[in-house]
Design an enzyme around this catalytic site. Structure first.
Site, PDB file in Angstrom:
ATOM      1  N   GLU A 148       0.827  -1.204   0.000  1.00 62.23           N
ATOM      2  CA  GLU A 148       0.000   0.000   0.000  1.00 62.23           C
ATOM      3  C   GLU A 148       0.868   1.263   0.000  1.00 62.23           C
ATOM      4  O   GLU A 148       2.029   1.247   0.420  1.00 62.23           O
ATOM      5  CB  GLU A 148      -0.903   0.013   1.239  1.00 62.23           C
ATOM      6  CG  GLU A 148      -1.869  -1.157   1.345  1.00 62.23           C
ATOM      7  CD  GLU A 148      -2.651  -1.105   2.632  1.00 62.23           C
ATOM      8  OE1 GLU A 148      -2.669  -0.025   3.284  1.00 62.23           O
ATOM      9  OE2 GLU A 148      -3.234  -2.127   3.014  1.00 62.23           O
TER      10      GLU A 148
ATOM     11  N   GLY B 192       2.342   4.620   1.316  1.00 63.05           N
ATOM     12  CA  GLY B 192       2.653   5.112   2.645  1.00 63.05           C
ATOM     13  C   GLY B 192       3.364   4.128   3.549  1.00 63.05           C
ATOM     14  O   GLY B 192       3.660   4.453   4.708  1.00 63.05           O
ATOM     15  N   LEU B 193       3.680   2.931   3.037  1.00 58.70           N
ATOM     16  CA  LEU B 193       4.360   1.939   3.879  1.00 58.70           C
ATOM     17  C   LEU B 193       5.882   2.030   3.794  1.00 58.70           C
ATOM     18  O   LEU B 193       6.582   1.320   4.512  1.00 58.70           O
ATOM     19  CB  LEU B 193       3.908   0.527   3.485  1.00 58.70           C
ATOM     20  CG  LEU B 193       2.490   0.141   3.895  1.00 58.70           C
ATOM     21  CD1 LEU B 193       2.175  -1.285   3.468  1.00 58.70           C
ATOM     22  CD2 LEU B 193       2.298   0.286   5.401  1.00 58.70           C
ATOM     23  N   GLY B 194       6.403   2.867   2.901  1.00 57.23           N
ATOM     24  CA  GLY B 194       7.855   3.067   2.854  1.00 57.23           C
ATOM     25  C   GLY B 194       8.571   2.294   1.772  1.00 57.23           C
ATOM     26  O   GLY B 194       9.749   1.954   1.929  1.00 57.23           O
ATOM     27  N   LYS B 195       7.894   2.016   0.652  1.00 55.82           N
ATOM     28  CA  LYS B 195       8.555   1.279  -0.437  1.00 55.82           C
ATOM     29  C   LYS B 195       9.743   2.052  -0.996  1.00 55.82           C
ATOM     30  O   LYS B 195      10.826   1.495  -1.205  1.00 55.82           O
ATOM     31  CB  LYS B 195       7.545   0.980  -1.554  1.00 55.82           C
ATOM     32  CG  LYS B 195       6.397   0.079  -1.146  1.00 55.82           C
ATOM     33  CD  LYS B 195       5.522  -0.294  -2.321  1.00 55.82           C
ATOM     34  CE  LYS B 195       4.811   0.899  -2.910  1.00 55.82           C
ATOM     35  NZ  LYS B 195       3.844   1.514  -1.969  1.00 55.82           N
ATOM     36  N   SER B 196       9.548   3.353  -1.245  1.00 52.27           N
ATOM     37  CA  SER B 196      10.640   4.159  -1.814  1.00 52.27           C
ATOM     38  C   SER B 196      11.771   4.342  -0.817  1.00 52.27           C
ATOM     39  O   SER B 196      12.951   4.340  -1.195  1.00 52.27           O
ATOM     40  CB  SER B 196      10.098   5.516  -2.269  1.00 52.27           C
ATOM     41  OG  SER B 196       9.159   5.358  -3.317  1.00 52.27           O
TER      42      SER B 196
ATOM     43  N   ASP C 169       7.586   3.314  -8.774  1.00 51.67           N
ATOM     44  CA  ASP C 169       6.173   3.675  -8.907  1.00 51.67           C
ATOM     45  C   ASP C 169       5.477   2.874 -10.004  1.00 51.67           C
ATOM     46  O   ASP C 169       4.494   2.174  -9.737  1.00 51.67           O
ATOM     47  CB  ASP C 169       6.005   5.174  -9.160  1.00 51.67           C
ATOM     48  CG  ASP C 169       4.552   5.601  -8.996  1.00 51.67           C
ATOM     49  OD1 ASP C 169       3.917   5.168  -8.014  1.00 51.67           O
ATOM     50  OD2 ASP C 169       4.049   6.328  -9.860  1.00 51.67           O
TER      51      ASP C 169
ATOM     52  N   GLU D  64      10.995   8.676  -6.172  1.00 53.69           N
ATOM     53  CA  GLU D  64      10.279   9.678  -5.398  1.00 53.69           C
ATOM     54  C   GLU D  64      10.248   9.258  -3.934  1.00 53.69           C
ATOM     55  O   GLU D  64       9.794   8.164  -3.596  1.00 53.69           O
ATOM     56  CB  GLU D  64       8.846   9.829  -5.902  1.00 53.69           C
ATOM     57  CG  GLU D  64       8.061  10.887  -5.123  1.00 53.69           C
ATOM     58  CD  GLU D  64       6.586  10.883  -5.454  1.00 53.69           C
ATOM     59  OE1 GLU D  64       5.874  11.756  -4.922  1.00 53.69           O
ATOM     60  OE2 GLU D  64       6.143  10.008  -6.213  1.00 53.69           O
TER      61      GLU D  64
END
Length: 311
Positions: A155, A157-161, A178, A203
């Site tokens: 999802e 906002g979980l900190g993937k980037s 992304d 990003e």
């Protein structure tokens, strides 16, 4: 992608030294009309495979020269009736006159090349595999971690980037952020790339767009990678509700018809997601080499239980 005989000719005429022998009026025939599997779309001359590109080489010429004229005419008629997209005459050969005449009358494209028949089949098959590759786009970050293509999903906002940035700082490479373009280039192979608009960019909330190539150098980015593992980030509450703490069966996710191994990592304060991702990749590499840690544990447990049974 719709592949016509004209497209095939234009994109391969230099490599295969192709030239038109006849039937250029039929160049807009679909080169992939008979099947969605490229291996079935081109091969040596064989009348039991209609609607595929037939390659005519030394063996085919020798066979037609052994049969009488009536049989040769019947073979040519049957070949034309099978509605092949095109015939490629390899080895610099001159096709039989009756076949050339029937192809011209039918508007059947006939191409000539000095290349060996086996080489022609190989090149066209690889070309059709890439041209017809099934594609899709997924949301996430595609990374090269320890030489393995890893898609970080989850999802917003979980900190993937942020996880991707940490992995890059640890020496791993970015493919796409992304939007990840995926293509099935072989029966069990998924290849991931980055859209040109987003190439080299990552990003990160609070920092905006980062040019990874400029900041970290050429070795921090990759043009493409084959997808081997999906790391799905989830909230801890979802982990408790939807997944087992230690699943006895390996997880996987279907991507373009290929089952890709998958691990689920719950996100919580203080967890080092980069270390966990590297560990997941190392574990997956061991599994691909035949090591089954969970299976070995279950076997040990079973052996211990059996040793404690009476008798």
């Amino acid at each position: 992608m719709n592949v016509t005989v004209r497209t095939l000719f234009e994109q391969n005429h230099e490599q295969l030294q192709l030239q038109w022998l006849t039937g250029e009026a039929g160049a807009d025939r679909d080169a992939a009309a008979g099947s969605t599997e490229p291996a079935e779309l081109v091969g040596y001359l064989n009348l039991i495979h209609p609607k595929r590109i037939h390659v005519f080489g030394n063996a085919e010429l020798a066979y037609t020269q052994r049969v009488d004229a009536a049989r040769r005419e019947a073979l040519s008629a049957e070949l034309i009736a099978g509605q092949p997209p095109a015939i490629v005459v390899a080895d610099g050969l001159q096709p039989p006159d009756d076949l050339l005449r029937r192809a011209a009358a039918d508007g059947l494209p006939m191409l000539g090349t000095p290349m060996p028949a086996a080489r022609v089949i190989e090149v066209i098959r690889v070309y059709l595999t890439k041209a017809m590759a099934r594609t899709c786009t997924l949301h996430g970050v595609l990374m090269d971690v320890l030489g393995m293509g890893v898609l970080i999903s989850g999802e917003s906002g979980l900190g993937k980037s942020e996880l991707a940035l940490e992995l890059i700082s640890r020496g791993h490479g970015l493919v796409a952020d992304d939007v990840v373009e995926l293509a099935r280039i072989a029966p069990l192979t998924i290849e991931g790339r980055c859209p040109p608009l987003l190439r080299d960019l990552l990003e990160v909330r609070g920092l905006g767009l980062l040019d990874i190539r400029t900041i970290f150098g050429e070795t921090a980015v990759r043009r493409k990678m084959r997808l081997k593992l999906i790391v799905n980030l989830i909230r801890r509450s979802s982990m408790d509700d939807e997944y087992q703490r230690m699943p006895l069966e390996a997880l996987s996710e279907d991507v373009l018809g290929v089952a890709v191994p998958k691990v689920v990592i719950p996100v919580a304060a203080g967890r080092n997601l980069a270390v966990l991702t590297e560990a997941a990749v190392r574990s997956t590499i061991l599994q691909l080499r035949g090591f089954d840690t969970t299976g070995e544990f279950v076997a040990r447990q079973r052996q211990l239980i059996e040793s404690q049974l009476p008798g």
